[in-house]
Scaffold this motif. Structure first.
Motif, PDB file in Angstrom:
ATOM      1  N   MET A   1      52.786  32.841 -16.969  1.00  0.00           N
ATOM      2  CA  MET A   1      52.999  33.969 -16.154  1.00  0.00           C
ATOM      3  C   MET A   1      52.594  33.589 -14.719  1.00  0.00           C
ATOM      4  SD  MET A   1      51.322  37.848 -16.512  1.00  0.00           S
ATOM      5  CE  MET A   1      51.479  37.400 -18.235  1.00  0.00           C
ATOM      6  N   LYS A   2      53.567  33.548 -13.844  1.00  0.00           N
ATOM      7  CA  LYS A   2      53.403  33.026 -12.555  1.00  0.00           C
ATOM      8  C   LYS A   2      53.026  34.117 -11.629  1.00  0.00           C
ATOM      9  CE  LYS A   2      55.178  29.752  -9.266  1.00  0.00           C
ATOM     10  NZ  LYS A   2      55.907  28.678  -9.059  1.00  0.00           N
ATOM     11  N   LEU A   3      51.921  34.344 -10.931  1.00  0.00           N
ATOM     12  CA  LEU A   3      51.363  35.243  -9.880  1.00  0.00           C
ATOM     13  C   LEU A   3      51.262  34.508  -8.748  1.00  0.00           C
ATOM     14  CD1 LEU A   3      48.731  37.005 -12.289  1.00  0.00           C
ATOM     15  CD2 LEU A   3      51.125  37.612 -12.082  1.00  0.00           C
ATOM     16  N   GLU A   4      52.141  34.978  -7.681  1.00  0.00           N
ATOM     17  CA  GLU A   4      52.258  34.426  -6.487  1.00  0.00           C
ATOM     18  C   GLU A   4      51.843  35.354  -5.316  1.00  0.00           C
ATOM     19  OE1 GLU A   4      56.136  32.569  -5.649  1.00  0.00           O
ATOM     20  OE2 GLU A   4      56.371  31.858  -7.531  1.00  0.00           O
ATOM     21  N   GLU A   5      51.070  34.947  -4.452  1.00  0.00           N
ATOM     22  CA  GLU A   5      50.662  35.845  -3.264  1.00  0.00           C
ATOM     23  C   GLU A   5      51.703  36.631  -2.859  1.00  0.00           C
ATOM     24  OE1 GLU A   5      47.646  37.359  -1.139  1.00  0.00           O
ATOM     25  OE2 GLU A   5      47.301  35.819  -2.722  1.00  0.00           O
ATOM     26  N   LYS A   6      53.082  35.950  -2.667  1.00  0.00           N
ATOM     27  CA  LYS A   6      54.097  36.650  -1.930  1.00  0.00           C
ATOM     28  C   LYS A   6      54.364  37.800  -2.862  1.00  0.00           C
ATOM     29  CE  LYS A   6      57.682  34.062  -4.057  1.00  0.00           C
ATOM     30  NZ  LYS A   6      59.136  32.932  -3.873  1.00  0.00           N
ATOM     31  N   ASN A   7      54.124  37.885  -4.105  1.00  0.00           N
ATOM     32  CA  ASN A   7      54.325  39.230  -5.051  1.00  0.00           C
ATOM     33  C   ASN A   7      53.266  40.251  -5.208  1.00  0.00           C
ATOM     34  OD1 ASN A   7      57.050  38.209  -5.333  1.00  0.00           O
ATOM     35  ND2 ASN A   7      56.505  36.791  -7.175  1.00  0.00           N
ATOM     36  N   LEU A   8      52.433  39.979  -4.287  1.00  0.00           N
ATOM     37  CA  LEU A   8      51.032  40.808  -4.505  1.00  0.00           C
ATOM     38  C   LEU A   8      51.813  42.351  -3.779  1.00  0.00           C
ATOM     39  CD1 LEU A   8      48.221  41.312  -4.958  1.00  0.00           C
ATOM     40  CD2 LEU A   8      47.830  40.498  -2.581  1.00  0.00           C
ATOM     41  N   ILE A   9      51.441  43.187  -4.642  1.00  0.00           N
ATOM     42  CA  ILE A   9      51.760  44.603  -4.196  1.00  0.00           C
ATOM     43  C   ILE A   9      50.663  45.234  -3.668  1.00  0.00           C
ATOM     44  CG2 ILE A   9      52.497  46.835  -5.225  1.00  0.00           C
ATOM     45  CD1 ILE A   9      53.957  45.329  -7.481  1.00  0.00           C
ATOM     46  N   VAL A  10      49.174  45.259  -4.262  1.00  0.00           N
ATOM     47  CA  VAL A  10      48.186  45.784  -3.834  1.00  0.00           C
ATOM     48  C   VAL A  10      46.957  45.131  -3.883  1.00  0.00           C
ATOM     49  CG1 VAL A  10      47.644  47.468  -5.760  1.00  0.00           C
ATOM     50  CG2 VAL A  10      47.217  48.086  -3.325  1.00  0.00           C
ATOM     51  N   LYS A  11      45.864  45.166  -3.413  1.00  0.00           N
ATOM     52  CA  LYS A  11      44.642  44.419  -3.425  1.00  0.00           C
ATOM     53  C   LYS A  11      43.626  45.320  -3.364  1.00  0.00           C
ATOM     54  CE  LYS A  11      42.319  40.232  -2.453  1.00  0.00           C
ATOM     55  NZ  LYS A  11      42.404  38.926  -2.000  1.00  0.00           N
ATOM     56  N   ARG A  12      42.858  45.555  -4.220  1.00  0.00           N
ATOM     57  CA  ARG A  12      41.508  46.611  -4.300  1.00  0.00           C
ATOM     58  C   ARG A  12      40.171  45.675  -4.763  1.00  0.00           C
ATOM     59  NH1 ARG A  12      44.641  49.639  -2.347  1.00  0.00           N
ATOM     60  NH2 ARG A  12      45.895  51.525  -3.291  1.00  0.00           N
ATOM     61  N   SER A  13      39.137  46.160  -4.400  1.00  0.00           N
ATOM     62  CA  SER A  13      38.011  45.377  -4.552  1.00  0.00           C
ATOM     63  C   SER A  13      37.667  44.947  -5.964  1.00  0.00           C
ATOM     64  CB  SER A  13      36.647  46.143  -4.243  1.00  0.00           C
ATOM     65  OG  SER A  13      36.658  47.451  -4.838  1.00  0.00           O
ATOM     66  N   TYR A  14      38.439  45.936  -7.031  1.00  0.00           N
ATOM     67  CA  TYR A  14      38.124  45.494  -8.290  1.00  0.00           C
ATOM     68  C   TYR A  14      39.535  45.165  -9.008  1.00  0.00           C
ATOM     69  CZ  TYR A  14      40.536  49.886  -8.814  1.00  0.00           C
ATOM     70  OH  TYR A  14      41.097  50.976  -8.899  1.00  0.00           O
ATOM     71  N   LYS A  15      40.831  45.148  -8.436  1.00  0.00           N
ATOM     72  CA  LYS A  15      42.234  44.401  -8.747  1.00  0.00           C
ATOM     73  C   LYS A  15      42.899  44.049  -7.905  1.00  0.00           C
ATOM     74  CE  LYS A  15      44.244  49.043  -8.842  1.00  0.00           C
ATOM     75  NZ  LYS A  15      44.915  49.934  -9.779  1.00  0.00           N
ATOM     76  N   GLU A  16      43.793  43.106  -8.351  1.00  0.00           N
ATOM     77  CA  GLU A  16      44.975  42.734  -7.701  1.00  0.00           C
ATOM     78  C   GLU A  16      46.288  43.340  -8.379  1.00  0.00           C
ATOM     79  OE1 GLU A  16      44.617  38.650  -6.706  1.00  0.00           O
ATOM     80  OE2 GLU A  16      43.184  38.958  -5.394  1.00  0.00           O
ATOM     81  N   VAL A  17      47.235  43.573  -8.142  1.00  0.00           N
ATOM     82  CA  VAL A  17      48.617  44.280  -8.571  1.00  0.00           C
ATOM     83  C   VAL A  17      49.705  43.148  -8.318  1.00  0.00           C
ATOM     84  CG1 VAL A  17      49.836  46.003  -9.463  1.00  0.00           C
ATOM     85  CG2 VAL A  17      47.439  46.233  -8.952  1.00  0.00           C
ATOM     86  N   TYR A  18      50.599  42.667  -8.981  1.00  0.00           N
ATOM     87  CA  TYR A  18      51.641  41.676  -8.823  1.00  0.00           C
ATOM     88  C   TYR A  18      52.857  42.061  -9.681  1.00  0.00           C
ATOM     89  CZ  TYR A  18      48.080  38.350  -7.594  1.00  0.00           C
ATOM     90  OH  TYR A  18      46.760  37.731  -6.783  1.00  0.00           O
TER      91      TYR A  18
END
Length: 174
Positions: free
Chosen positions: A1-18
């Motif tokens: 599973m490739k998670l890239e910064e450009k595919n970041l949808i939302v960033k919260r203090s407790y989660k990142e959504v890609y």
């Protein structure tokens, strides 16, 4: 599973959504409780079983030692985005939003965690502060007892509107 910064949808203090090939991936902070992640997956499955067309959980996994949920991707824009881009149709969007809420609360899920119980736990955590403020904690006593579905954070940013106008409620935390 490739998670890239450009595919970041939302960033919260407790989660990142890609967004990735597998779908939507929620990666939780290392200190985020495993039980909360598993509970979110279970709640999502129970809501789906109640007959609501929502993004299903595809996988619960770990990524770099952090708990993660892989969730089905639903194409579209959030209702919040649509309201901002097209404010002249705000009344229509609000009517659609209310109709969707009525549809959600018409469904029952007897095994789903009860919001009343969640609120009672949260209030009980505040009891010492409330006593110092000379407040009572009878807030949940008058709440109705039922097994209808309650989203817990129902707002236009948690509604995806597809190209065909179909609305899907996301982010079932409860």
């Amino acid at each position: 599973m490739k998670l890239e910064e450009k595919n970041l949808i939302v960033k919260r203090s407790y989660k990142e959504v890609y967004k990735c090939e597998e779908g939507i991936v929620k990666v939780f902070a290392k200190e985020h409780p495993k039980s909360d992640v598993l509970n979110e997956a279970l709640n999502t499955a129970r809501v789906e079983e109640a007959g609501l067309d929502i993004p299903s959980v595809k996988e619960v996994t770990q990524i770099d030692g952090k708990w993660a949920l892989v969730i089905e991707y639903k194409d579209g824009k959030t209702m919040e985005e649509m309201m901002k881009v097209d404010p002249t149709n705000l009344e229509k969007y609000m009517n659609d939003f209310v109709d969707l809420q009525l549809s959600v609360t018409s469904k029952k899920a007897p095994l789903l965690n009860k919001m009343k119980d969640k609120f009672a736990r949260q209030i009980n955590g505040l009891k010492s502060w409330m006593r110092r403020q000379d407040m009572t904690d009878d807030t949940t006593g008058s709440m109705p007892k039922h097994d209808k579905i309650c989203h817990g954070d129902f707002n236009p940013s948690n509604v995806i509107v597809g190209k065909n106008g179909k609305m899907t409620v996301i982010d079932w935390l409860m």
